[in-house]
Design a protein around this motif. Structure first.
Motif: not given
Length: 73
Positions: A45-47, A50, A67-68, A70-72
């Motif tokens: 996953s993206a997380i 990251l 970034k976290r 932005d993703l959540t």
């Protein structure tokens, strides 16, 4: 009369049978081996990516948090 060399009609088919069987076994082993995936090969996953980048020092804490977020959201 059978001469013992196996070059008759039935002997030819026997060679084809064994060659085919060996090819089938090799194919099956390769197909089974390539089907196995290790955890590093699976989709991350993206997380997870990251977190790895942060752990490796590729990004700093500030960039990680942004970034976290932005993703959540």
């Amino acid at each position: 009369m059978h001469d013992g060399f196996g070059f008759g009609v039935s002997g030819g088919f026997m060679w084809l049978f064994w060659i085919g069987l060996i090819i089938l076994i090799i194919w099956a082993v390769k197909a089974t081996a390539s089907g196995k995936s290790t955890p590093s090969e699976r989709h991350k996953s993206a997380i997870e990516i990251l977190k790895e980048r942060y752990a490796n020092g590729e990004i700093d804490r500030e960039e990680f948090e942004q970034k976290r977020k932005d993703l959540t959201s």
